[in-house]
Design a protein around this motif. Structure first.
Motif, PDB file in Angstrom:
ATOM      1  N   MET A   1      61.038 -14.498  17.196  1.00 43.40           N
ATOM      2  CA  MET A   1      61.107 -15.856  16.711  1.00 43.40           C
ATOM      3  C   MET A   1      61.122 -15.836  15.192  1.00 43.40           C
ATOM      4  O   MET A   1      60.257 -15.221  14.586  1.00 43.40           O
ATOM      5  N   ILE A   2      62.114 -16.483  14.598  1.00 42.68           N
ATOM      6  CA  ILE A   2      62.270 -16.499  13.148  1.00 42.68           C
ATOM      7  C   ILE A   2      62.057 -17.906  12.631  1.00 42.68           C
ATOM      8  O   ILE A   2      62.772 -18.838  13.000  1.00 42.68           O
ATOM      9  N   ALA A   3      61.064 -18.062  11.751  1.00 42.54           N
ATOM     10  CA  ALA A   3      60.832 -19.345  11.092  1.00 42.54           C
ATOM     11  C   ALA A   3      61.548 -19.340   9.753  1.00 42.54           C
ATOM     12  O   ALA A   3      61.535 -18.340   9.032  1.00 42.54           O
TER      13      ALA A   3
ATOM     14  N   ILE B   1      68.446 -15.458   5.623  1.00 41.81           N
ATOM     15  CA  ILE B   1      68.337 -15.611   7.071  1.00 41.81           C
ATOM     16  C   ILE B   1      69.298 -14.703   7.823  1.00 41.81           C
ATOM     17  O   ILE B   1      68.947 -14.160   8.882  1.00 41.81           O
ATOM     18  N   ALA B   2      70.485 -14.480   7.299  1.00 39.91           N
ATOM     19  CA  ALA B   2      71.448 -13.613   8.002  1.00 39.91           C
ATOM     20  C   ALA B   2      70.913 -12.185   8.076  1.00 39.91           C
ATOM     21  O   ALA B   2      71.064 -11.514   9.114  1.00 39.91           O
ATOM     22  N   ARG B   3      70.297 -11.708   6.998  1.00 36.22           N
ATOM     23  CA  ARG B   3      69.713 -10.367   7.013  1.00 36.22           C
ATOM     24  C   ARG B   3      68.614 -10.264   8.062  1.00 36.22           C
ATOM     25  O   ARG B   3      68.528  -9.274   8.802  1.00 36.22           O
ATOM     26  N   ALA B   4      67.777 -11.287   8.153  1.00 31.89           N
ATOM     27  CA  ALA B   4      66.704 -11.277   9.145  1.00 31.89           C
ATOM     28  C   ALA B   4      67.273 -11.235  10.563  1.00 31.89           C
ATOM     29  O   ALA B   4      66.831 -10.450  11.410  1.00 31.89           O
ATOM     30  N   ILE B   5      68.250 -12.093  10.833  1.00 29.88           N
ATOM     31  CA  ILE B   5      68.855 -12.116  12.169  1.00 29.88           C
ATOM     32  C   ILE B   5      69.535 -10.785  12.469  1.00 29.88           C
ATOM     33  O   ILE B   5      69.400 -10.232  13.573  1.00 29.88           O
ATOM     34  N   ASP B   6      70.271 -10.255  11.513  1.00 27.48           N
ATOM     35  CA  ASP B   6      70.946  -8.964  11.708  1.00 27.48           C
ATOM     36  C   ASP B   6      69.943  -7.874  12.064  1.00 27.48           C
ATOM     37  O   ASP B   6      70.231  -7.000  12.888  1.00 27.48           O
ATOM     38  N   SER B   7      68.767  -7.919  11.442  1.00 28.39           N
ATOM     39  CA  SER B   7      67.777  -6.872  11.713  1.00 28.39           C
ATOM     40  C   SER B   7      67.246  -6.959  13.138  1.00 28.39           C
ATOM     41  O   SER B   7      66.852  -5.950  13.722  1.00 28.39           O
ATOM     42  N   VAL B   8      67.245  -8.166  13.719  1.00 29.63           N
ATOM     43  CA  VAL B   8      66.834  -8.307  15.115  1.00 29.63           C
ATOM     44  C   VAL B   8      67.965  -7.887  16.042  1.00 29.63           C
ATOM     45  O   VAL B   8      67.753  -7.203  17.049  1.00 29.63           O
ATOM     46  N   LEU B   9      69.170  -8.265  15.700  1.00 31.99           N
ATOM     47  CA  LEU B   9      70.319  -7.884  16.526  1.00 31.99           C
ATOM     48  C   LEU B   9      70.546  -6.371  16.524  1.00 31.99           C
ATOM     49  O   LEU B   9      71.120  -5.830  17.481  1.00 31.99           O
ATOM     50  N   ALA B  10      70.093  -5.699  15.484  1.00 31.88           N
ATOM     51  CA  ALA B  10      70.290  -4.250  15.372  1.00 31.88           C
ATOM     52  C   ALA B  10      69.194  -3.450  16.070  1.00 31.88           C
ATOM     53  O   ALA B  10      69.189  -2.214  15.984  1.00 31.88           O
ATOM     54  N   GLN B  11      68.293  -4.103  16.777  1.00 38.43           N
ATOM     55  CA  GLN B  11      67.190  -3.392  17.418  1.00 38.43           C
ATOM     56  C   GLN B  11      67.673  -2.436  18.505  1.00 38.43           C
ATOM     57  O   GLN B  11      68.599  -2.746  19.261  1.00 38.43           O
ATOM     58  N   THR B  12      67.040  -1.275  18.575  1.00 41.95           N
ATOM     59  CA  THR B  12      67.383  -0.305  19.606  1.00 41.95           C
ATOM     60  C   THR B  12      66.894  -0.758  20.985  1.00 41.95           C
ATOM     61  O   THR B  12      67.339  -0.231  22.007  1.00 41.95           O
ATOM     62  N   HIS B  13      65.967  -1.693  21.011  1.00 37.82           N
ATOM     63  CA  HIS B  13      65.562  -2.371  22.241  1.00 37.82           C
ATOM     64  C   HIS B  13      65.873  -3.843  22.038  1.00 37.82           C
ATOM     65  O   HIS B  13      65.196  -4.516  21.251  1.00 37.82           O
ATOM     66  N   PRO B  14      66.880  -4.379  22.699  1.00 37.80           N
ATOM     67  CA  PRO B  14      67.316  -5.748  22.409  1.00 37.80           C
ATOM     68  C   PRO B  14      66.245  -6.777  22.730  1.00 37.80           C
ATOM     69  O   PRO B  14      65.519  -6.658  23.724  1.00 37.80           O
TER      70      PRO B  14
ATOM     71  N   GLN C   1      64.850 -10.183  24.190  1.00 30.36           N
ATOM     72  CA  GLN C   1      65.261 -11.006  25.325  1.00 30.36           C
ATOM     73  C   GLN C   1      65.943 -12.277  24.840  1.00 30.36           C
ATOM     74  O   GLN C   1      66.911 -12.745  25.447  1.00 30.36           O
ATOM     75  N   GLU C   2      65.442 -12.818  23.739  1.00 32.52           N
ATOM     76  CA  GLU C   2      66.031 -14.005  23.134  1.00 32.52           C
ATOM     77  C   GLU C   2      65.644 -14.033  21.659  1.00 32.52           C
ATOM     78  O   GLU C   2      64.618 -13.490  21.268  1.00 32.52           O
TER      79      GLU C   2
ATOM     80  N   VAL D   1      71.983 -16.504  19.190  1.00 27.84           N
ATOM     81  CA  VAL D   1      70.742 -17.036  18.632  1.00 27.84           C
ATOM     82  C   VAL D   1      70.574 -18.492  19.059  1.00 27.84           C
ATOM     83  O   VAL D   1      71.528 -19.273  19.026  1.00 27.84           O
ATOM     84  N   ARG D   2      69.382 -18.845  19.454  1.00 29.60           N
ATOM     85  CA  ARG D   2      69.053 -20.225  19.782  1.00 29.60           C
ATOM     86  C   ARG D   2      68.484 -20.888  18.532  1.00 29.60           C
ATOM     87  O   ARG D   2      67.463 -20.453  17.994  1.00 29.60           O
ATOM     88  N   TYR D   3      69.155 -21.902  18.054  1.00 27.47           N
ATOM     89  CA  TYR D   3      68.783 -22.553  16.798  1.00 27.47           C
ATOM     90  C   TYR D   3      68.103 -23.883  17.084  1.00 27.47           C
ATOM     91  O   TYR D   3      68.653 -24.751  17.769  1.00 27.47           O
ATOM     92  N   LEU D   4      66.877 -24.035  16.587  1.00 29.43           N
ATOM     93  CA  LEU D   4      66.122 -25.281  16.724  1.00 29.43           C
ATOM     94  C   LEU D   4      65.802 -25.808  15.334  1.00 29.43           C
ATOM     95  O   LEU D   4      65.565 -25.032  14.403  1.00 29.43           O
ATOM     96  N   SER D   5      65.785 -27.119  15.191  1.00 29.05           N
ATOM     97  CA  SER D   5      65.395 -27.722  13.920  1.00 29.05           C
ATOM     98  C   SER D   5      64.303 -28.743  14.170  1.00 29.05           C
ATOM     99  O   SER D   5      64.208 -29.324  15.259  1.00 29.05           O
ATOM    100  N   GLN D   6      63.459 -28.921  13.166  1.00 31.81           N
ATOM    101  CA  GLN D   6      62.367 -29.870  13.291  1.00 31.81           C
ATOM    102  C   GLN D   6      62.139 -30.556  11.955  1.00 31.81           C
ATOM    103  O   GLN D   6      62.564 -30.065  10.901  1.00 31.81           O
ATOM    104  N   ALA D   7      61.472 -31.696  11.977  1.00 36.13           N
ATOM    105  CA  ALA D   7      61.059 -32.345  10.741  1.00 36.13           C
ATOM    106  C   ALA D   7      60.103 -31.423  10.009  1.00 36.13           C
ATOM    107  O   ALA D   7      59.320 -30.702  10.636  1.00 36.13           O
TER     108      ALA D   7
END
Length: 309
Positions: A1-3, A11-24, A26-27, A50-56
């Motif tokens: 989960m990325i805040a 943010i792209a670097r953070a997401i890329d680092s999760v996508l590059a995991q040797t163990h994917p 789950q979400e 990636v599931r994108y959520l936004s909040q106030a």
């Protein structure tokens, strides 16, 4: 989960680092805390994965809590938009969880780096409890933290949000991250989690990078950061009644450290009397050589064992 809040540059670097995991994962859930920059545009190319959520706008704690509530997996791993994972971060925890499902939670070593990538320090090497774990591991990647050492973890705070893996059910039972603290919300959760834990898995290799920015909340207003840290720790005292003695000792150690750090900032601003008042409660709570030394060193203007402010 990325805040994320106004994290378009990272943010792209953070997401890329999760996508590059040797163990994917789950979400992957990104929770945008009402960014005013083009964070959403930076996340859009990852929409199929990636599931994108936004909040106030409600702060980082609320964003993490939103992501945890929306998650469907049994275990949670967290990441902030300006930090990143190393490739085996999820695998090393996932494999251990499968082999030893009775672990209460897992953490690990991490690197603190400046925005230009230069290394500041590593988490385990920078704290006595971490060095003790490294010695216990004797070169192995895994080590169990248990017993009185849990109190040392509470007092010294090794690891951080990017290295924490915990059961989603436990997170929800604890109420997640506290929304009332803008600083040390991670310490507040970690202490509550450690207080109910008996066996903690620690990975001795770096799992992630925590990026230290000079204009972060803890550095741009050091006085406010230290005051907020102390307030977050004091708020824990009523919650820790009935816990093992080493947990209460750990919280006392964390409070002593926070009061020394606040005194350091006050001394650097020429406020010696206020600095003495900051450390006195530690002596009144636990009279002894160490707390008396804190008071005397502040009176002299040289707090011992306090990090630079």
């Amino acid at each position: 989960m990325i805040a994320v809040y106004n994290g378009a540059e990272t943010i792209a670097r953070a997401i890329d680092s999760v996508l590059a995991q040797t163990h994917p994962a789950q979400e992957i859930i990104v929770v945008d805390d009402d960014s005013t920059d083009n964070t959403a545009d930076e996340v859009r190319p990852f929409s199929s994965r990636v599931r994108y959520l936004s909040q106030a706008n409600a702060g980082v704690s609320a964003a993490r809590n939103t992501g945890a509530e929306a998650a469907t997996g049994d275990w949670l791993a967290f990441l902030d938009a300006d930090d990143w994972y190393y490739p085996d971060r999820l695998r090393w925890h996932a494999e251990w969880i499968i082999e030893d499902p009775k672990l209460d939670f897992l953490t690990g070593d991490q690197e603190y780096r400046r925005p230009d990538g230069t290394l500041i320090k590593r988490s385990l090497e920078s704290a006595p409890v971490g060095r003790s774990l490294l010695e216990k591991a004797r070169g192995a990647r895994r080590v169990i933290l248990e017993g009185a050492a849990i109190g040392d973890l509470i007092a010294q705070h090794i690891g951080d949000t990017p290295t924490l893996s915990m059961r989603r059910q436990t997170f929800l039972e604890l109420g997640g991250y506290p929304k009332e603290f803008a600083v040390s919300e991670d310490v507040h959760l970690l202490i509550r989690l450690a207080a109910r834990s008996r066996r903690i898995g620690v990975i001795c290799d770096p799992l992630a990078v925590y990026c230290v920015y000079p204009d972060s909340a803890t550095r741009s207003d050091k006085m406010r950061a230290q005051q907020d840290t102390l307030a977050a720790l004091l708020a824990l005292q009523p919650e820790l009644n009935g816990v093992p003695v080493y947990v209460r000792d750990g919280l006392a150690g964390a409070l002593r450290r926070a009061r020394r750090d606040l005194a350091t900032v006050l001394l650097r601003r020429g406020r010696r009397l206020d600095a003495v008042r900051a450390v006195l409660p530690s002596f009144f709570a636990r009279p002894g050589f160490d707390t008396a030394r804190d008071v005397l060193s502040v009176i002299r203007g040289f707090p011992k064992n306090a990090p630079s402010a």
